[in-house]
Design a protein around this motif. Sequence first.
Motif, PDB file in Angstrom:
ATOM      1  N   PRO A 174       0.825  -1.203   0.000  1.00 18.86           N
ATOM      2  CA  PRO A 174       0.000   0.000   0.000  1.00 18.86           C
ATOM      3  C   PRO A 174       0.859   1.253   0.000  1.00 18.86           C
ATOM      4  CG  PRO A 174       0.045  -0.981   2.186  1.00 18.86           C
ATOM      5  CD  PRO A 174       0.770  -1.930   1.264  1.00 18.86           C
ATOM      6  N   SER A 175       0.340   2.307  -0.612  1.00 17.77           N
ATOM      7  CA  SER A 175       1.077   3.561  -0.656  1.00 17.77           C
ATOM      8  C   SER A 175       0.119   4.722  -0.780  1.00 17.77           C
ATOM      9  CB  SER A 175       2.035   3.551  -1.847  1.00 17.77           C
ATOM     10  OG  SER A 175       2.600   4.842  -2.017  1.00 17.77           O
ATOM     11  N   GLY A 176       0.469   5.825  -0.137  1.00 17.12           N
ATOM     12  CA  GLY A 176      -0.366   7.015  -0.244  1.00 17.12           C
ATOM     13  C   GLY A 176       0.021   7.883  -1.417  1.00 17.12           C
ATOM     14  N   THR A 177       1.088   7.508  -2.125  1.00 17.79           N
ATOM     15  CA  THR A 177       1.565   8.349  -3.220  1.00 17.79           C
ATOM     16  C   THR A 177       1.507   7.641  -4.565  1.00 17.79           C
ATOM     17  OG1 THR A 177       3.850   7.641  -2.823  1.00 17.79           O
ATOM     18  CG2 THR A 177       3.117   9.643  -1.703  1.00 17.79           C
ATOM     19  N   ALA A 178       0.864   6.492  -4.603  1.00 15.18           N
ATOM     20  CA  ALA A 178       0.831   5.724  -5.842  1.00 15.18           C
ATOM     21  C   ALA A 178      -0.002   6.429  -6.911  1.00 15.18           C
ATOM     22  CB  ALA A 178       0.265   4.336  -5.580  1.00 15.18           C
ATOM     23  N   VAL A 179       0.532   6.439  -8.110  1.00 11.25           N
ATOM     24  CA  VAL A 179      -0.212   6.946  -9.263  1.00 11.25           C
ATOM     25  C   VAL A 179      -0.065   5.942 -10.398  1.00 11.25           C
ATOM     26  CG1 VAL A 179       0.132   9.361  -8.634  1.00 11.25           C
ATOM     27  CG2 VAL A 179       1.740   8.239 -10.184  1.00 11.25           C
ATOM     28  N   MET A 180      -0.992   6.015 -11.352  1.00 12.37           N
ATOM     29  CA  MET A 180      -0.930   5.080 -12.469  1.00 12.37           C
ATOM     30  C   MET A 180       0.235   5.448 -13.375  1.00 12.37           C
ATOM     31  SD  MET A 180      -3.928   3.974 -15.117  1.00 12.37           S
ATOM     32  CE  MET A 180      -3.894   5.483 -16.084  1.00 12.37           C
ATOM     33  N   SER A 204      -8.259  -9.331 -24.394  1.00 15.86           N
ATOM     34  CA  SER A 204      -9.690  -9.125 -24.255  1.00 15.86           C
ATOM     35  C   SER A 204      -9.974  -8.481 -22.909  1.00 15.86           C
ATOM     36  CB  SER A 204     -10.435 -10.458 -24.359  1.00 15.86           C
ATOM     37  OG  SER A 204     -10.015 -11.322 -23.333  1.00 15.86           O
ATOM     38  N   GLY A 205     -11.037  -7.723 -22.870  1.00 17.69           N
ATOM     39  CA  GLY A 205     -11.387  -7.062 -21.629  1.00 17.69           C
ATOM     40  C   GLY A 205     -10.544  -5.813 -21.426  1.00 17.69           C
ATOM     41  N   PRO A 206     -10.795  -5.115 -20.350  1.00 12.50           N
ATOM     42  CA  PRO A 206     -10.067  -3.879 -20.079  1.00 12.50           C
ATOM     43  C   PRO A 206      -8.620  -4.156 -19.700  1.00 12.50           C
ATOM     44  CG  PRO A 206     -11.447  -4.448 -18.214  1.00 12.50           C
ATOM     45  CD  PRO A 206     -11.756  -5.446 -19.312  1.00 12.50           C
ATOM     46  N   GLY A 207      -7.753  -3.220 -19.990  1.00 17.04           N
ATOM     47  CA  GLY A 207      -6.349  -3.354 -19.622  1.00 17.04           C
ATOM     48  C   GLY A 207      -6.173  -3.214 -18.130  1.00 17.04           C
ATOM     49  N   ALA A 208      -5.058  -3.735 -17.653  1.00 15.19           N
ATOM     50  CA  ALA A 208      -4.762  -3.640 -16.232  1.00 15.19           C
ATOM     51  C   ALA A 208      -3.865  -2.434 -15.983  1.00 15.19           C
ATOM     52  CB  ALA A 208      -4.081  -4.915 -15.751  1.00 15.19           C
ATOM     53  N   ALA A 209      -4.241  -1.633 -15.039  1.00 10.24           N
ATOM     54  CA  ALA A 209      -3.437  -0.458 -14.720  1.00 10.24           C
ATOM     55  C   ALA A 209      -2.435  -0.806 -13.634  1.00 10.24           C
ATOM     56  CB  ALA A 209      -4.343   0.676 -14.260  1.00 10.24           C
ATOM     57  N   LEU A 210      -1.202  -0.328 -13.823  1.00 10.56           N
ATOM     58  CA  LEU A 210      -0.176  -0.530 -12.818  1.00 10.56           C
ATOM     59  C   LEU A 210       0.122   0.798 -12.136  1.00 10.56           C
ATOM     60  CD1 LEU A 210       2.309  -2.876 -14.715  1.00 10.56           C
ATOM     61  CD2 LEU A 210       0.525  -3.489 -13.082  1.00 10.56           C
ATOM     62  N   TYR A 211       0.245   0.735 -10.814  1.00  6.48           N
ATOM     63  CA  TYR A 211       0.484   1.937 -10.039  1.00  6.48           C
ATOM     64  C   TYR A 211       1.843   1.852  -9.352  1.00  6.48           C
ATOM     65  CZ  TYR A 211      -4.472   2.745 -10.707  1.00  6.48           C
ATOM     66  OH  TYR A 211      -5.697   2.947 -11.258  1.00  6.48           O
ATOM     67  N   ALA A 212       2.509   3.001  -9.266  1.00  6.14           N
ATOM     68  CA  ALA A 212       3.789   3.055  -8.569  1.00  6.14           C
ATOM     69  C   ALA A 212       3.798   4.234  -7.609  1.00  6.14           C
ATOM     70  CB  ALA A 212       4.933   3.183  -9.572  1.00  6.14           C
ATOM     71  N   CYS A 213       4.414   4.034  -6.451  1.00  8.22           N
ATOM     72  CA  CYS A 213       4.495   5.104  -5.473  1.00  8.22           C
ATOM     73  C   CYS A 213       5.673   6.022  -5.804  1.00  8.22           C
ATOM     74  CB  CYS A 213       4.653   4.523  -4.069  1.00  8.22           C
ATOM     75  SG  CYS A 213       6.222   3.676  -3.811  1.00  8.22           S
ATOM     76  N   ALA A 214       5.767   7.122  -5.110  1.00 10.40           N
ATOM     77  CA  ALA A 214       6.796   8.119  -5.405  1.00 10.40           C
ATOM     78  C   ALA A 214       8.210   7.562  -5.292  1.00 10.40           C
ATOM     79  CB  ALA A 214       6.612   9.330  -4.500  1.00 10.40           C
ATOM     80  N   PRO A 215       8.575   6.857  -4.222  1.00 10.39           N
ATOM     81  CA  PRO A 215       9.936   6.311  -4.130  1.00 10.39           C
ATOM     82  C   PRO A 215      10.256   5.328  -5.250  1.00 10.39           C
ATOM     83  CG  PRO A 215       8.891   6.287  -1.982  1.00 10.39           C
ATOM     84  CD  PRO A 215       7.826   6.652  -2.979  1.00 10.39           C
ATOM     85  N   GLY A 255      12.760   5.493 -12.400  1.00 10.77           N
ATOM     86  CA  GLY A 255      12.580   6.438 -13.492  1.00 10.77           C
ATOM     87  C   GLY A 255      11.231   6.322 -14.160  1.00 10.77           C
ATOM     88  N   LEU A 256      10.214   6.015 -13.381  1.00 10.07           N
ATOM     89  CA  LEU A 256       8.876   5.875 -13.937  1.00 10.07           C
ATOM     90  C   LEU A 256       8.208   7.234 -14.030  1.00 10.07           C
ATOM     91  CD1 LEU A 256       7.885   2.773 -11.821  1.00 10.07           C
ATOM     92  CD2 LEU A 256       8.479   2.789 -14.242  1.00 10.07           C
ATOM     93  N   VAL A 257       7.460   7.431 -15.080  1.00 10.44           N
ATOM     94  CA  VAL A 257       6.754   8.690 -15.277  1.00 10.44           C
ATOM     95  C   VAL A 257       5.259   8.431 -15.130  1.00 10.44           C
ATOM     96  CG1 VAL A 257       6.258  10.552 -16.915  1.00 10.44           C
ATOM     97  CG2 VAL A 257       8.530   9.483 -16.858  1.00 10.44           C
ATOM     98  N   PRO A 258       4.582   9.248 -14.340  1.00 14.64           N
ATOM     99  CA  PRO A 258       3.127   9.073 -14.206  1.00 14.64           C
ATOM    100  C   PRO A 258       2.440   9.078 -15.556  1.00 14.64           C
ATOM    101  CG  PRO A 258       3.938  10.647 -12.587  1.00 14.64           C
ATOM    102  CD  PRO A 258       5.096  10.307 -13.503  1.00 14.64           C
ATOM    103  N   GLN A 267       3.977  11.638 -22.640  1.00 12.37           N
ATOM    104  CA  GLN A 267       3.580  12.169 -23.941  1.00 12.37           C
ATOM    105  C   GLN A 267       2.911  11.072 -24.751  1.00 12.37           C
ATOM    106  OE1 GLN A 267       3.870  15.357 -24.763  1.00 12.37           O
ATOM    107  NE2 GLN A 267       4.679  15.690 -22.710  1.00 12.37           N
ATOM    108  N   PRO A 268       1.889  11.408 -25.495  1.00 17.60           N
ATOM    109  CA  PRO A 268       1.194  10.414 -26.315  1.00 17.60           C
ATOM    110  C   PRO A 268       2.088   9.908 -27.456  1.00 17.60           C
ATOM    111  CG  PRO A 268       0.379  12.614 -26.816  1.00 17.60           C
ATOM    112  CD  PRO A 268       1.299  12.745 -25.617  1.00 17.60           C
TER     113      PRO A 268
END
Length: 65
Positions: free
Chosen positions: A25-31, A39-50, A56-59, A64-65
């Motif tokens: 669990p994390s209070g700073t996690a973003v997708m 098939s079906g919806p994609g799975a979103a992965l979340y990472a916390c700030a640290p 080197g992950l970018v929210p 950029q698209p």
Amino acid sequence: MAKTTDPTTATAGPTFGWCHWHEGPSGTAVMVRVVEQGSGPGAALYACAPCREQRGLVPFSEQQP
Ligand SMILES: [Zn+2]
């Protein structure tokens, strides 16, 4: 109306503060990534700030698209 005193179950939004990188669990996690599936919806992965800083992950919202 909904109760607001239970932090574990009150929020029904897409994010509830879970980091898939340290798998906890994390209070700073973003997708940061969406895993597209055949098939079906994609799975979103979340990472916390640290973890984002270490790896080197970018929210997703800042990528950029
Ligand atoms: Zn993390």
